[in-house]
Structure formats: C-alpha cells, structure tokens
Design a protein around this motif. Structure first.
Motif, PDB file in Angstrom:
ATOM      1  N   ASP A  73      34.869  -2.540-146.291  1.00 42.20           N
ATOM      2  CA  ASP A  73      33.777  -2.572-145.317  1.00 42.20           C
ATOM      3  C   ASP A  73      34.307  -1.942-144.033  1.00 42.20           C
ATOM      4  O   ASP A  73      35.063  -2.554-143.287  1.00 42.20           O
ATOM      5  CB  ASP A  73      33.317  -4.008-145.072  1.00 42.20           C
ATOM      6  N   SER A  75      32.813  -1.205-141.342  1.00 43.31           N
ATOM      7  CA  SER A  75      32.279  -1.737-140.086  1.00 43.31           C
ATOM      8  C   SER A  75      33.181  -2.827-139.503  1.00 43.31           C
ATOM      9  O   SER A  75      33.052  -3.177-138.338  1.00 43.31           O
ATOM     10  CB  SER A  75      30.854  -2.266-140.285  1.00 43.31           C
ATOM     11  N   ALA A  79      36.644   1.622-134.719  1.00 47.25           N
ATOM     12  CA  ALA A  79      35.994   2.907-134.976  1.00 47.25           C
ATOM     13  C   ALA A  79      36.964   4.069-135.179  1.00 47.25           C
ATOM     14  O   ALA A  79      36.780   4.859-136.110  1.00 47.25           O
ATOM     15  CB  ALA A  79      34.989   3.216-133.873  1.00 47.25           C
ATOM     16  N   MET A  82      38.575   4.525-139.003  1.00 46.72           N
ATOM     17  CA  MET A  82      37.767   4.518-140.224  1.00 46.72           C
ATOM     18  C   MET A  82      38.117   5.669-141.174  1.00 46.72           C
ATOM     19  O   MET A  82      38.200   5.478-142.382  1.00 46.72           O
ATOM     20  CB  MET A  82      36.282   4.546-139.876  1.00 46.72           C
ATOM     21  N   ARG A 134      26.694   1.708-143.491  1.00 50.07           N
ATOM     22  CA  ARG A 134      27.021   0.608-142.574  1.00 50.07           C
ATOM     23  C   ARG A 134      27.601   1.107-141.256  1.00 50.07           C
ATOM     24  O   ARG A 134      27.620   0.382-140.273  1.00 50.07           O
ATOM     25  CB  ARG A 134      27.990  -0.365-143.250  1.00 50.07           C
ATOM     26  N   ILE A 135      28.071   2.367-141.233  1.00 48.54           N
ATOM     27  CA  ILE A 135      28.682   2.871-140.003  1.00 48.54           C
ATOM     28  C   ILE A 135      27.992   4.115-139.447  1.00 48.54           C
ATOM     29  O   ILE A 135      28.191   4.453-138.292  1.00 48.54           O
ATOM     30  CB  ILE A 135      30.179   3.181-140.203  1.00 48.54           C
ATOM     31  N   THR A 140      23.226   8.978-142.409  1.00 46.28           N
ATOM     32  CA  THR A 140      24.037   8.597-143.568  1.00 46.28           C
ATOM     33  C   THR A 140      24.117   9.658-144.660  1.00 46.28           C
ATOM     34  O   THR A 140      25.223   9.977-145.110  1.00 46.28           O
ATOM     35  CB  THR A 140      23.546   7.260-144.158  1.00 46.28           C
ATOM     36  N   ILE A 186      32.273  10.934-139.042  1.00 46.69           N
ATOM     37  CA  ILE A 186      31.813   9.591-138.667  1.00 46.69           C
ATOM     38  C   ILE A 186      31.470   9.542-137.187  1.00 46.69           C
ATOM     39  O   ILE A 186      30.419   9.045-136.791  1.00 46.69           O
ATOM     40  CB  ILE A 186      32.877   8.527-139.039  1.00 46.69           C
ATOM     41  N   ARG A 190      27.872   8.753-135.026  1.00 45.54           N
ATOM     42  CA  ARG A 190      27.794   7.566-134.155  1.00 45.54           C
ATOM     43  C   ARG A 190      27.400   7.911-132.712  1.00 45.54           C
ATOM     44  O   ARG A 190      27.205   7.038-131.912  1.00 45.54           O
ATOM     45  CB  ARG A 190      29.123   6.829-134.198  1.00 45.54           C
TER      46      ARG A 190
END
Length: 191
Positions: A73, A75, A79, A82, A134-135, A140, A186, A190
């Motif tokens: 996971d 999340s 950050a 990841m 999830r992030i 996505t 990622i 974000r």
C-alpha cells in the motif's frame, strides 16, 4: 519423532509435478513453444495425464501464470519514496523473494500469445491500477500505464532478454534510477 503434516495424495503430487514442469517450460519456451507432450515428458508422465488433471494447455497455462504481485500500500509511505518502493518490491518478486516464477512465463509469452497478453492486462487492471489509484487520483490510468512501461521494460531486459548491461546493474542502482523515473510519474499526478 513422527511428521504430523498430512501426506499429499499421489494425485496432488502428480498435479504439482505437472504444474512445475509447465512453469519451467513456459518460462523457457513461451506458450507457443511448449506442447502438452513437452510438459508430460518433463513431468515423466503420459500426455493424457496432463489433459486429465488440467483439461488442456490453456487451463494449465492459466494456472502456471497465476500471479499475485502482493503490491504494498503505497499510500502508507512517504511520498518521495514511492517509486523506489515499487521497484524494490518488483525486484524482490522477480528475483525470487516473492516466488515470481509465473512472471517470466507471462511476459515471455505475452508478445506472441493473446491468452498470455490478456493475463498480463488482467493483472494490470486488478492489481497494478488499483495500487496506483490510491496515490494518483484521477490520472490513475495514465500513471499506472507509465509505471508499467518502466517495470515491464526492466523485467523484459533484465530477466527475459537478459541484456548484459541491465543484468550487470546492481539492485540498488536499479531501485534508485528506475525508482526516480516512476517517482516522476507519481509526482506529476499528485500536482
């Protein structure tokens, strides 16, 4: 002292022998290059037994390429770490810490066999995309697709093609460098 574990039946042992032979051959020769007769020969049984236990090559392939990536996971992680965490996890799976023998089977076969390609797309849709969701939020699909380009490219060049400069790279260098590329995808999602 007596072993208290239940003994496997002859049927279970035969099924496991067939499945292990299939995994080895599918990984070495791909789906199209492997026959039921090849699997039976490697398992030292009659080809009819392969059909009896698995119904045919497609069903056996699906079982041999049963892949659970056990993705972390993301999340729960800071950050900036990841991307590296994903690469480290995939290397662990591919290099045996997570029993990833089915991964080379699927990757080697996907380029020439629609069943194998569909299996990889299914893994992407049911495991990779939800982990990225999830992030990454609304971006996505794009982020998950870009992450897949890096991970599958690394896997193909290191474990299937065995490109010497990629094979020679130390694990931590891969974690850092490929992780940086993935982290960029990622971070872009974000913002």
């Amino acid at each position: 002292m007596r072993d208290s574990r239940p003994r496997k039946s002859k049927s279970d042992r035969t099924r496991e022998t067939i499945l292990e032979a299939a995994r080895t051959l599918f990984a070495e020769k791909g789906y199209d290059g492997t026959t039921v007769r090849d699997i039976a020969t490697a398992a030292n049984i009659d080809p009819a037994m392969v059909i009896r236990y698995f119904g045919g090559k497609e069903t056996l392939f699906a079982r041999a390429a049963d892949i659970d990536l056990r993705l972390p996971d993301l999340s729960d992680l800071p950050a900036p770490s990841m991307g590296e965490a994903l690469v480290r996890h995939f290397l662990s799976v591919w290099e045996g810490d997570g029993g990833g023998s089915a991964l080379p089977i699927a990757l080697r076969s996907a380029a020439v066999n629609e069943l194998a390609a569909e299996r990889l797309r299914e893994i992407f849709a049911t495991q990779v995309a939800p982990a990225i969701a999830r992030i990454a939020g609304p971006d996505t699909p794009a982020v998950a697709g870009l992450v897949a380009t890096q991970i599958l490219g690394l896997a193909f060049t290191r474990y299937v093609l065995k490109l010497p400069p990629v094979v020679a790279l130390p694990r931590e260098r891969l974690v850092t460098d490929v992780g940086r590329a993935i982290q960029g995808y990622i971070d872009g999602a974000r913002r």
